[in-house]
Motif scaffolding. Structure first.
Motif, short mmCIF file in Angstrom:
data_model
loop_
_atom_site.label_atom_id
_atom_site.label_comp_id
_atom_site.label_asym_id
_atom_site.label_seq_id
_atom_site.Cartn_x
_atom_site.Cartn_y
_atom_site.Cartn_z
N ASN A 17 45.53 33.46 33.20
CA ASN A 17 45.61 32.16 34.04
C ASN A 17 46.72 31.61 34.78
O ASN A 17 46.44 31.07 35.75
CB ASN A 17 45.06 31.12 32.77
N ASN A 18 47.82 32.34 34.27
CA ASN A 18 48.88 31.96 35.19
C ASN A 18 48.98 32.23 36.60
O ASN A 18 48.98 31.56 37.32
CB ASN A 18 50.17 32.60 34.72
N GLN A 19 48.30 33.79 36.84
CA GLN A 19 48.19 34.14 38.37
C GLN A 19 46.86 33.62 38.91
O GLN A 19 47.02 33.59 40.06
CB GLN A 19 48.49 35.52 38.01
N ASP A 20 45.90 33.15 38.09
CA ASP A 20 44.94 32.64 38.67
C ASP A 20 45.21 31.10 39.23
O ASP A 20 44.83 30.64 40.14
CB ASP A 20 43.82 32.37 37.70
N ILE A 21 46.10 30.49 38.53
CA ILE A 21 46.67 29.13 39.34
C ILE A 21 47.43 29.53 40.44
O ILE A 21 47.78 28.74 41.20
CB ILE A 21 47.45 28.37 38.26
N ARG A 39 41.53 50.68 51.21
CA ARG A 39 40.56 50.64 49.99
C ARG A 39 40.70 49.68 48.80
O ARG A 39 40.43 49.72 47.94
CB ARG A 39 40.53 52.07 49.56
N THR A 40 41.59 48.65 49.53
CA THR A 40 42.02 47.42 48.49
C THR A 40 41.34 46.10 49.04
O THR A 40 41.14 45.77 50.02
CB THR A 40 43.36 47.39 48.48
N SER A 41 40.86 45.57 47.78
CA SER A 41 40.51 44.23 48.11
C SER A 41 40.42 43.50 46.76
O SER A 41 40.10 43.87 45.71
CB SER A 41 38.80 44.27 48.73
N TYR A 42 40.58 41.85 46.73
CA TYR A 42 40.02 41.09 45.89
C TYR A 42 38.80 40.95 45.58
O TYR A 42 38.41 40.44 44.24
CB TYR A 42 40.79 39.84 45.96
N SER A 101 40.04 37.02 41.70
CA SER A 101 40.77 36.40 40.52
C SER A 101 42.45 37.00 40.86
O SER A 101 42.65 38.04 41.35
CB SER A 101 40.50 37.07 39.29
N GLY A 102 43.15 35.98 40.69
CA GLY A 102 44.76 36.32 40.85
C GLY A 102 45.10 37.07 39.87
O GLY A 102 46.31 37.64 40.20
N GLY A 103 44.37 37.13 38.65
CA GLY A 103 44.99 37.75 37.54
C GLY A 103 44.42 39.22 37.10
O GLY A 103 45.27 40.02 36.68
N THR A 104 43.02 39.29 37.45
CA THR A 104 42.78 40.65 36.90
C THR A 104 41.70 41.13 37.97
O THR A 104 40.95 42.20 37.97
CB THR A 104 42.13 40.61 35.64
N GLY A 105 41.40 40.45 39.27
CA GLY A 105 40.59 40.50 40.30
C GLY A 105 40.58 41.90 41.12
O GLY A 105 39.67 42.09 42.06
#
Length: 360
Positions: A170-174, A203-206, A237-241
């Motif tokens: 959640n830290n990086q999602d914030i 080949r990279t994307s969120y 997601s900023g944490g795992t996406g």
């Protein structure tokens, strides 16, 4: 529409053909053995020395199913789990270069719903904000904003900021929420324009919606080795996406060996690169603003014995490892979809030893 169809192609990473051939003789067999032994159904690896590619491998199938007919290739994208945190944190540093904010800025300056006045951006980056860890979740597309509102309403204080580290996606999602608010753009688009396009990370994307069917694989469950479809089409997601390839990840990692330059252009300033490699918690948590640090103690246990104390990097729940060792001018990405591999971080240590033993 595929990812590469949306982007303009730029200079490719330089390939040291002689080194690639030599390292293939040393590394292909032991890496392929990990797949054949069932540690992971597939594996993609890329290694750079300085700004040159010196090894690349892609081998295996997306699942352990006997009927699985698909083969992965070097352009197959993987969900790279918590390596996402490294990229999201680097994007936050990109905004420092633009004079937008400082690590000492309170989170509430940018997210008014955040409940604590004394927590800074730096605390989020180092997982030392002091609030409780909430159960993990993977919001569906379009539900991330509502999910984060629930996070802000549920956070409780467990420690003073900076007192202890509690790892939490959640830290990086914030941090992602902060980035989107100050840039006025979804992180997928902004990251593409300021980082992925300059690095030819085609080949990279969120956003997994950027890929056509069959162009990416999902993490496999630990028990039956099948792709976890619950993770498909999730909200960025900023944490795992993040979805990426081993080759794209080492393009990013090479910046930490070349003082921020790629293809003759400055992607980050030399000062920003130094900042992202420097321990940022007064030695308490062995962490830079974007990655874990090995140090002499190797408190995380995911670095190789042969890595220097200056090595930095991050593993991922999906069985991936990004490693940068400035002392040897080497960076590597090992990308799999195996939660089984991630279950014992000694696996990362052994893989890093293989790489360091071959390329140095």
């Amino acid at each position: 529409m595929t990812v590469h169809a949306k982007r303009r192609w730029r200079v490719m990473i330089r390939i040291h053909q002689e080194a690639c051939e030599r390292n293939a003789r040393l590394l292909d067999k032991p890496f392929i053995a990990r797949v054949e032994e069932g540690l992971t159904p597939c594996m993609s690896v890329a290694v750079v020395k300085g700004d040159e590619l010196v090894y690349q491998l892609a081998h295996g199938r997306p699942t352990f199913s006997p009927g699985e007919g698909r083969q992965i290739g070097p352009e197959t994208a993987f969900n790279v789990g918590s390596i996402t945190k490294v990229v999201t944190s680097a994007l936050a540093v990109k905004l420092m270069e633009s004079g937008v904010w400082s690590v000492g800025d309170p989170v509430r300056r940018y997210v008014t719903e955040y409940p604590f006045e004394d927590v800074t951006l730096g605390h989020l980056l180092s997982h030392s904000a002091g609030h409780n860890k909430l159960p993990g979740a993977s919001p569906a597309r379009g539900e991330m904003k509502a999910y984060l509102q629930g996070v802000y309403a549920s956070l409780e204080r467990e420690a003073a900021p900076g007192e202890r580290a509690l790892y939490d996606t959640n830290n990086q999602d914030i941090v992602m929420d902060m980035i989107e608010r100050v840039t006025g753009e979804p992180i997928a688009g902004w990251a593409r324009s300021v980082l992925f396009e300059p690095l030819a990370m085609n080949r990279t994307s969120y956003d997994s919606a950027d890929y056509a069917e069959g162009e990416y694989v999902l993490p496999c469950s630990q028990d039956n080795g099948m792709e976890e479809m619950r993770l498909d089409k999730r909200a960025p997601s900023g944490g795992t996406g993040l979805y990426s390839t081993a080759l794209d990840l080492v393009k990013f990692a090479s910046l930490f060996l070349t003082k921020g330059r790629y293809g003759g252009e400055d992607v980050f300033s030399e000062a920003a690169i130094d900042f992202m490699l420097r321990e940022s918690t007064a030695g308490k948590f062995a962490k830079t603003p974007v990655m874990f640090l090995k140090t002499e103690a190797d408190r995380y246990g995911c670095f190789g014995d042969l890595n220097s104390p200056l090595a930095a990097g991050h593993p991922a729940f999906s069985g991936c490892m990004l490693m940068i060792d400035p002392a040897y001018d080497v960076a590597a990405a090992v990308v799999t979809n195996s939660q089984k591999l991630h279950g014992h971080w000694r696996n990362y240590k052994l893989l890093m030893n293989l790489i360091m033993g071959a390329v140095t």
